[in-house]
Every structure is written in structure tokens, then in C-alpha cells.
Design an enzyme around this catalytic site. Structure first.
Site, PDB file in Angstrom:
ATOM      1  N   GLY A  90      55.562  62.312  76.812  1.00 19.18           N
ATOM      2  CA  GLY A  90      54.291  61.920  77.410  1.00 19.18           C
ATOM      3  C   GLY A  90      54.370  60.590  78.124  1.00 19.18           C
ATOM      4  O   GLY A  90      55.375  59.875  78.044  1.00 19.18           O
ATOM      5  N   ASP A  95      55.996  52.652  78.796  1.00 17.73           N
ATOM      6  CA  ASP A  95      57.172  53.313  79.377  1.00 17.73           C
ATOM      7  C   ASP A  95      57.876  52.444  80.401  1.00 17.73           C
ATOM      8  O   ASP A  95      59.007  52.734  80.785  1.00 17.73           O
ATOM      9  CB  ASP A  95      56.771  54.631  80.064  1.00 17.73           C
ATOM     10  CG  ASP A  95      56.320  55.693  79.081  1.00 17.73           C
ATOM     11  OD1 ASP A  95      56.576  55.523  77.878  1.00 17.73           O
ATOM     12  OD2 ASP A  95      55.696  56.686  79.520  1.00 17.73           O
ATOM     13  N   GLN A  98      57.200  45.529  84.660  1.00 17.96           N
ATOM     14  CA  GLN A  98      57.222  45.009  86.026  1.00 17.96           C
ATOM     15  C   GLN A  98      58.560  44.351  86.328  1.00 17.96           C
ATOM     16  O   GLN A  98      59.201  43.781  85.444  1.00 17.96           O
ATOM     17  CB  GLN A  98      56.086  43.991  86.221  1.00 17.96           C
ATOM     18  CG  GLN A  98      55.935  43.483  87.639  1.00 17.96           C
ATOM     19  CD  GLN A  98      54.797  42.487  87.774  1.00 17.96           C
ATOM     20  OE1 GLN A  98      53.957  42.367  86.891  1.00 17.96           O
ATOM     21  NE2 GLN A  98      54.771  41.759  88.875  1.00 17.96           N
ATOM     22  N   CYS A 104      51.641  43.326  89.999  1.00 20.52           N
ATOM     23  CA  CYS A 104      50.988  43.479  88.701  1.00 20.52           C
ATOM     24  C   CYS A 104      49.631  44.165  88.831  1.00 20.52           C
ATOM     25  O   CYS A 104      49.198  44.888  87.931  1.00 20.52           O
ATOM     26  CB  CYS A 104      50.838  42.130  88.018  1.00 20.52           C
ATOM     27  SG  CYS A 104      49.968  40.878  89.008  1.00 20.52           S
ATOM     28  N   HIS A 260      47.571  36.118  87.368  1.00 21.45           N
ATOM     29  CA  HIS A 260      48.211  37.382  87.005  1.00 21.45           C
ATOM     30  C   HIS A 260      47.142  38.412  86.647  1.00 21.45           C
ATOM     31  O   HIS A 260      46.048  38.060  86.188  1.00 21.45           O
ATOM     32  CB  HIS A 260      49.139  37.130  85.807  1.00 21.45           C
ATOM     33  CG  HIS A 260      50.046  38.253  85.448  1.00 21.45           C
ATOM     34  ND1 HIS A 260      50.839  38.915  86.370  1.00 21.45           N
ATOM     35  CD2 HIS A 260      50.309  38.830  84.239  1.00 21.45           C
ATOM     36  CE1 HIS A 260      51.544  39.834  85.735  1.00 21.45           C
ATOM     37  NE2 HIS A 260      51.241  39.810  84.460  1.00 21.45           N
ATOM     38  N   ASN A 284      49.891  42.972  79.254  1.00 22.08           N
ATOM     39  CA  ASN A 284      50.596  42.335  80.359  1.00 22.08           C
ATOM     40  C   ASN A 284      51.645  43.312  80.902  1.00 22.08           C
ATOM     41  O   ASN A 284      52.547  43.707  80.171  1.00 22.08           O
ATOM     42  CB  ASN A 284      51.279  41.059  79.851  1.00 22.08           C
ATOM     43  CG  ASN A 284      52.046  40.321  80.931  1.00 22.08           C
ATOM     44  OD1 ASN A 284      52.179  40.786  82.060  1.00 22.08           O
ATOM     45  ND2 ASN A 284      52.576  39.155  80.588  1.00 22.08           N
ATOM     46  N   TRP A 286      54.155  42.899  82.514  1.00 23.14           N
ATOM     47  CA  TRP A 286      55.532  42.429  82.375  1.00 23.14           C
ATOM     48  C   TRP A 286      56.201  43.039  81.143  1.00 23.14           C
ATOM     49  O   TRP A 286      57.423  43.049  81.037  1.00 23.14           O
ATOM     50  CB  TRP A 286      55.558  40.904  82.239  1.00 23.14           C
ATOM     51  CG  TRP A 286      55.329  40.162  83.511  1.00 23.14           C
ATOM     52  CD1 TRP A 286      55.002  40.698  84.729  1.00 23.14           C
ATOM     53  CD2 TRP A 286      55.400  38.746  83.706  1.00 23.14           C
ATOM     54  NE1 TRP A 286      54.851  39.707  85.671  1.00 23.14           N
ATOM     55  CE2 TRP A 286      55.102  38.497  85.076  1.00 23.14           C
ATOM     56  CE3 TRP A 286      55.677  37.682  82.874  1.00 23.14           C
ATOM     57  CZ2 TRP A 286      55.081  37.214  85.614  1.00 23.14           C
ATOM     58  CZ3 TRP A 286      55.649  36.389  83.409  1.00 23.14           C
ATOM     59  CH2 TRP A 286      55.363  36.166  84.760  1.00 23.14           C
ATOM     60  N   ASP A 297      49.305  38.693  67.610  1.00 16.90           N
ATOM     61  CA  ASP A 297      50.014  39.561  66.659  1.00 16.90           C
ATOM     62  C   ASP A 297      50.361  38.842  65.353  1.00 16.90           C
ATOM     63  O   ASP A 297      50.379  39.465  64.285  1.00 16.90           O
ATOM     64  CB  ASP A 297      51.307  40.088  67.296  1.00 16.90           C
ATOM     65  CG  ASP A 297      51.029  41.139  68.360  1.00 16.90           C
ATOM     66  OD1 ASP A 297      49.853  41.500  68.546  1.00 16.90           O
ATOM     67  OD2 ASP A 297      51.997  41.610  69.004  1.00 16.90           O
TER      68      ASP A 297
END
Length: 500
Positions: A90, A95, A98, A104, A260, A284, A286, A297
Site C-alpha cells: 500500500g 514511503d 524529499q 516540499c 517550509h 515533515n 524530509w 516523541d
């Protein structure tokens, strides 16, 4: 949640007609099925002469010397990885990452597109492979100025030291995102032509939907409710960080890249130490560099919520995605954009089935480009559109019931060469029993417009208004007279509204 949507009354195509989702136009007159059948029959591998694997298709990238550009080699995925696949398990925002091209704004939109599986299969046809009936040819679909187009590409990819120059696959073997980016570079003119942009442009080209922009420096009181409705309506959302000195200061303190574009990928209200906290999830493109403030996190604040909530939300990995509280989101991001099939998310009228009417037009210098001064006689040479607003059941006086969109359609082939005019709309009320046809200025001599929009030199102007019952004359115009450009005007209405 009740069914929502848009009913197309008058559009540039009928369902199944040319330019519709099921029958897109063939970009550069290239027919994917015919080309592929011919290639398979002749046992050839496709090389696209309309977007050849050379430096013209790359363009002059920022930060690249002539020597760097000469080192670029075009390589097919199966040469980069013999186990190359088009899609693996999928499609997901994780996946891809940048690369060296500053696009972006496009990749953030692709990231949130992966949440909309039905639309995703429209943009990225999944019946493509590097194994079965492989001929080096692929195709993707974009909404371009009122119509869907099917864009054919070969699978040559620009690389440096055998590493993809721009978007790369995070697992090293999945190539749908790299080829989607190449197809978009083709319609932009080159990879260089994708540099710099705003989410609404990419959202529109990936969906044909309606978008609204919000300044987070002065957020709406009900912004959280708007965003919640947007999530429920399966919209696409993106946000932009501050530029300049402020952007650099925030980046240094909180690890947020300045100037950005990010994707907004989720919302959640959690209970922390007995208090409700509204959280926004941001990604992001990137694929790295994450917010390091509250609710990141590794934040200790996650220890204050239930275990199941923490386990559901926190993924301590460098994937570019993170949570932050709503107050920080509005403080450290400058703007946000939302794009959806219908405007329902704006006012929460979930039961409304909007009507949409679309027309193409053109300003011609010296003929039909009278500028914005409605007191000048030249103003009335501008194109005219008449629309009738009818009653809406349950609609209260003062409720916004009409959304107007004016989009410029550039003549230039290369996106970076486009200069947009400053455009706007004037709306006048038409006197009762006025005959059909073009209206003379004498009808409006003692009348000012009920709406005179702001003027912006953007690709699209979009405004939400309240119009009382009656007939109206809509005049799209450039701020200065004698400008030549094509445009598309769209009226979304809570009632049946014929645009003439």
C-alpha cells in the site's frame, strides 16, 4: 456523520465526458494504453521524447554547479534495485523522503493524499508494475484547470552517484512516489520548475477540490472545530512555518525548519493530569527533523496520559512526524490550508449538498480586460456572469451560502515563468425582470457592488460570502486594465445556481 458532497450542475465536463475523472485528457496527446500495447508488441522499452532524460528536464537547480549537473545520470528503477516494485504494502507518507528539489509544498500534499485511498487510486493508478507487462512506461493523473489529465512518463530517474536526485524511496525499492513526482515535473516543465510553491496549488492539482486558507497568527475562535470537521470530511491539510529571522529562531530552538511546508496528518484530544489537551499531528516531508518541544516523541508529557493512548500515538522513530499542542501549532506555524471536495467543513453544515457551476473565460487586452475600477467605462468590457441565489431550507439570514473561486490559467509552459496578475471579483445585484444577455453599465449607475473582493496576485482567489435571494452579476477582473489571461470561475452554492 451525514453524507456530504458537491453536485456538479454546470462544469467543464459531464460525468464520463472528456476531462472527467473516468475519461481524462491525454497530456501531450500521449495515449498510455496505445503506447504500452505498441511497446509490448515490439518488445521495446519506453523513452519519453516529450520529457527526455537530459538536463533540459532537470533544469538549473539551486545550489548545483554546472559540474554537478553534468554528473547527473538517468537510471531506471530496475537498474537501481533489481527488486524494484511500484507499490509495496500500500501507499503511505512514510514511503518517501524529499531530496535536492525544493518541492516540499507538493510532497506534503502527496503525503496527505495517501490518507484518501479513493482519490489516491485516481491520481496513482495501481495496476502498474516492474514485472508484469513491463515496458518502462507509467502514467498518473492530475486535475489541471478544470479537467483531469493523464500524464505519461518513462521510468528514467535523475540520479547522483546512483542515488535518486529528488524524492527517494525510504525502503530503497518502492518507486510510485518517485515516478509521481516525475509526472508532476513534466507538467510543470522540469524538476527545477517545481521549486517553491504553496499547498493550495498542489492540493488543487491532486484533487480538484475547494480550499480555504487560515492565518494562524490570528486564528479563528473555532479553528479546532473547523479542523475536526476537516478530518471527518477526509480533507487534505498543510501548514507553513515562518520565514526569515523568526523562522531561523524557531528552528534553532525547536528544530522546526523555517520557510517550509508540512502536512497535517491528524488531531487528537487527550486527557493529561486531569485536563483536556488538544493535539495536532504534523509531518515533515524530509522524513526527518522533528519538533522537540512539548508533546514531541520523547516528551515526558506522554507519561501523563493513559497507556493505550500513549502506545497509539507515540512512535519514537525519525520519520518526520510529531505531535504538538494546538496552542504551539498556532504559535510556531504561520498559516494552514485545508482542501476538500466540498466546503462543508467551513461552517459545519454537514447535511448540505453543494451545487457547483464552472465556466472558462479570458481577459483580452483592449477588448475584455477593463480592470477593477467599476466607475470607469472600460470596467464593463470585463466578462460577465449571472447567477441566481434561491432559498435554502434551514438557512439563517446572514449565513454564508456562496463560495466564489477565480483561478488564473497561465499560457506559459514552464511553471517558473508564470507571472500571475492581481485578480478579484465584483458582484452586483441585478434589478428584477432584467432581460437575459449582457448587461449595460446604465443598469448599475447608482449602485455599488455588494461584494468587491480583495485583489491578490495568486493563482486562485477564493472567498466565502452571504448573498440574499435574488439575481447577481459577477464580474471577474484584473486589478489593472489591459491584461491578457485565461481564467476559470467557479460558484459553489447551497442552492441550485445556474451560472450564465
Amino acid at each position: 456523520m451525514k453524507s456530504i458532497g458537491v453536485r456538479m450542475i454546470h462544469s467543464l465536463y459531464e460525468d464520463g465526458g472528456e476531462g472527467s475523472p473516468s475519461n481524462p485528457l491525454k497530456y501531450k496527446d500521449q495515449d498510455y494504453m496505445q503506447l504500452k500495447e505498441s511497446l509490448l508488441k515490439e518488445q521495446k522499452i519506453f523513452c519519453d521524447e516529450t520529457f527526455p532524460p537530459n538536463l533540459d528536464s532537470v533544469g538549473e537547480l539551486e545550489g548545483f554547479t554546472e559540474k554537478n549537473l553534468q554528473q547527473i545520470k538517468w537510471i531506471r528503477p530496475l537498474e537501481l534495485n533489481p527488486d524494484a516494485v511500484f507499490v509495496k504494502d500500500g501507499t503511505s507518507r512514510f514511503d518517501f523522503q524529499q531530496g535536492h528539489v525544493g518541492n516540499c509544498w507538493f510532497l506534503a500534499a502527496v503525503g496527505v493524499l495517501t490518507f484518501r485511498k479513493g482519490l489516491m487510486t485516481q491520481v496513482v493508478p495501481v495496476d502498474q508494475s516492474f514485472k508484469d507487462n513491463y515496458a518502462g512506461i507509467f502514467h498518473f493523473r492530475f486535475w489541471r484547470f478544470g479537467k483531469w489529465v493523464d500524464v505519461v512518463v518513462d521510468d528514467f530517474l535523475p540520479t547522483l552517484d546512483e542515488v535518486p536526485l529528488s524524492v527517494s524511496s525510504t525502503c530503497g525499492k518502492e518507486f510510485w512516489a518517485l515516478l509521481l513526482e516525475k509526472a508532476y515535473a513534466k507538467i510543470c516543465g522540469s524538476y527545477k520548475d517545481m521549486i517553491a510553491g504553496n499547498p493550495p496549488e498542489a492540493f488543487k492539482d491532486l484533487s480538484g477540490g475547494v480550499h480555504m486558507s487560515y492565518k494562524l497568527t490570528t486564528p479563528l475562535p473555532d479553528l479546532w472545530d473547523v479542523m475536526n470537521r476537516a478530518v471527518q470530511s477526509k480533507t487534505m491539510m498543510g501548514c507553513g512555518s515562518f520565514t526569515g529571522k523568526k523562522g531561523r529562531k524557531i528552528n534553532a530552538k525547536f528544530n522546526l525548519v523555517g520557510g517550509h511546508i508540512f502536512a497535517v496528518t491528524g488531531l487528537k484530544e487527550v486527557e493529561s493530569s486531569g485536563k483536556k489537551v488538544k493535539l495536532v499531528r504534523v509531518w515533515n516531508p524530509w522524513g526527518e527533523l522533528e519538533w522537540n518541544g512539548d508533546w514531541c516523541d520523547t516528551s515526558d508529557l506522554w507519561e501523563t496520559v493513559r497507556d493505550e493512548v500513549r502506545n497509539q500515538c507515540v512512535k519514537e522513530r525519525e520519520d518526520g512526524e510529531f505531535w504538538m499542542k494546538m496552542e504551539d501549532f498556532c504559535t510556531y506555524y504561520e498559516e494552514m490550508d485545508i482542501c476538500c471536495d466540498s466546503p462543508n467543513f467551513v461552517d459545519g453544515d454537514e447535511a448540505c449538498l453543494w451545487n457547483c457551476s464552472v465556466k472558462e473565460g479570458r481577459w483580452e487586452a483592449g477588448k475584455s480586460a477593463g480592470g477593477s475600477d467599476f466607475s470607469a467605462k472600460e470596467f464593463w468590457t470585463n466578462p460577465q456572469y449571472r447567477v441566481t441565489v434561491k432559498a435554502v431550507e434551514g438557512n439563517q439570514k446572514g449565513d454564508k451560502n456562496v463560495l466564489l473561486s477565480l483561478m488564473q490559467k497561465p499560457d506559459e509552459e514552464h511553471r517558473s515563468e508564470v507571472t500571475y496578475h492581481s485578480i478579484g471579483l465584483a458582484v452586483f445585484q441585478v434589478p428584477p425582470k432584467t432581460p437575459k444577455g449582457r448587461l449595460p453599465p446604465s443598469l448599475f449607475e447608482n449602485q455599488e457592488p455588494v461584494i468587491l473582493s480583495d485583489f491578490y496576485d495568486d493563482r486562485e482567489l477564493i472567498e466565502f460570502h452571504c448573498l440574499d435571494l435574488g439575481e447577481y452579476l459577477i464580474i471577474p477582473c484584473t486589478f489593472d486594465p489591459n491584461k491578457t489571461a485565461s481564467f476559470i470561475i467557479t460558484v459553489y452554492s447551497k442552492t441550485e445556481a445556474d451560472l450564465e
